[in-house]
Design an enzyme around this catalytic site. Structure first.
Site, mmCIF file in Angstrom:
data_model
loop_
_atom_site.group_PDB
_atom_site.id
_atom_site.type_symbol
_atom_site.label_atom_id
_atom_site.label_comp_id
_atom_site.label_asym_id
_atom_site.label_seq_id
_atom_site.Cartn_x
_atom_site.Cartn_y
_atom_site.Cartn_z
ATOM 1 N N THR A 93 0.816 -1.212 0.000
ATOM 2 C CA THR A 93 0.000 0.000 0.000
ATOM 3 C C THR A 93 0.848 1.259 0.000
ATOM 4 O OG1 THR A 93 -1.836 -1.110 1.107
ATOM 5 C CG2 THR A 93 -1.760 1.275 1.297
ATOM 6 N N THR A 119 1.193 -4.155 4.512
ATOM 7 C CA THR A 119 0.903 -4.439 5.920
ATOM 8 C C THR A 119 0.370 -5.852 6.154
ATOM 9 O OG1 THR A 119 -1.342 -3.547 5.742
ATOM 10 C CG2 THR A 119 0.397 -2.012 6.398
#
Length: 315
Positions: A18, A97
């Site tokens: 991300t 993540t």
């Protein structure tokens, strides 16, 4: 040591995630495409990093939900190569993540470096109105240059965590990581690292040579869950399919239903390695002579990494 060889260089290895993601709408923090920007682009967007001596290398470009053994293998090799360079003070890895804690634990157990190896990420894409990636990356570089830092660390939302303790605890917030069974190691405040406790020595590393075999030939280790009504059908199916190891996330202190426990013991008798973890967010699974082997304080996904490496070490 000459100026050229002075250990003040930080190597930043990009793997996507991300932090490198983009969205068409800056107000959209969910509908984005991960792994769109190169790591060099991320660094260029952070002016304070221009005052640091840095190198960047794109090791992979993927959404971390798709992290695989081949990428782990490539990453470990590149990390080891850069750590061996005398001018390198530390390494930063930009990551997604979703599986960051697994990659961190894998590198910790394979390499256990004396220099700092810092993983960081973001919960919002690079195009967000209030993206968190640039600050996390800047903090990670500052930790990598801190003289007290060593080993595999995770820097996120101003906190420093150990690879063994860190877990993703929230699906959306920008402070998505925590050391769930212990205190944070440090905090990063306006570029300065304030250590809250001493870094403990870890277990001896397995070594890079352990993971040199083709990733396709690594052992197969799966994770199971205990829940109301759990039986042994999934265990039997996995054993019959040729699984090498099983990690079970038990309830509470690693407790298992009678049927699931019996199936796992039968699998163990057939040569399948078994570790017992917990589906709880924190707390260890205590050892018991009458129970299946404990994974200690490792989360189920980290216990899977540990069991994978143990099986490889055992040949």
């Amino acid at each position: 040591m000459s100026q050229t060889n002075r250990a003040d260089l930080v190597v930043i290895l990009g793997t996507g995630g991300t932090i490198a993601g983009t969205a068409q709408d800056a107000a959209d923090n969910v509908g984005y495409q991960a792994a769109q920007l190169g790591v060099a682009e991320l660094v260029q967007a952070i002016p304070p990093l221009g005052r640091r001596r840095l190198e960047t290398e794109q090791v992979a470009q993927l959404d971390s939900k798709d992290m695989d053994f081949a990428t782990w293998q490539k990453l470990a090799v590149r990390v080891a190569a850069h750590l061996a360079r005398p001018e390198v003070a530390g390494i930063v890895i930009t990551h997604g993540t979703d599986t960051l804690e697994e990659t961190a634990y894998f590198l910790h157990r394979v390499l256990a470096p004396s220099k700092p190896l810092v993983l960081t990420a973001a919960m919002r894409p690079a195009t967000a109105l209030q993206t968190d990636g640039p600050q996390n990356l800047l903090d990670a570089v500052n930790v990598a240059l801190d003289p007290q830092a060593h080993g595999v660390l995770v820097v996120f939302a101003g906190a420093v965590h150990s690879a063994a303790q860190v877990r993703k605890i929230h699906s959306y917030r920008v402070d998505a990581f925590a050391s769930v069974d212990g205190a944070r190691l440090a905090v990063v405040e306006e570029g300065a690292v304030r250590w809250l406790g001493a870094l403990e020595a870890g277990q001896p590393p397995f070594g890079l040579s352990l993971v040199s075999a083709a990733a396709a030939n690594w052992p197969r280790v799966e994770v199971l869950l205990n829940y109301a009504g759990a039986d042994g059908a999934m265990v039997d199916a996995l054993v019959n399919s040729g699984v090498n190891g099983l990690v079970v996330a038990g309830t509470g202190n690693g407790s298992l239903s009678l049927k699931l426990d019996a199936a796992l013991r039968a699998a163990q008798a057939r040569g399948v390695a078994v570790l017992r973890s917990t589906r709880c967010d924190a707390g260890p699974v205590t050892e018991s002579a009458d129970a299946l082997p404990s994974a200690g304080a490792l989360s189920p996904v980290k216990a899977r990494v540990e069991l994978l490496l143990r099986l490889m070490a055992a040949g």
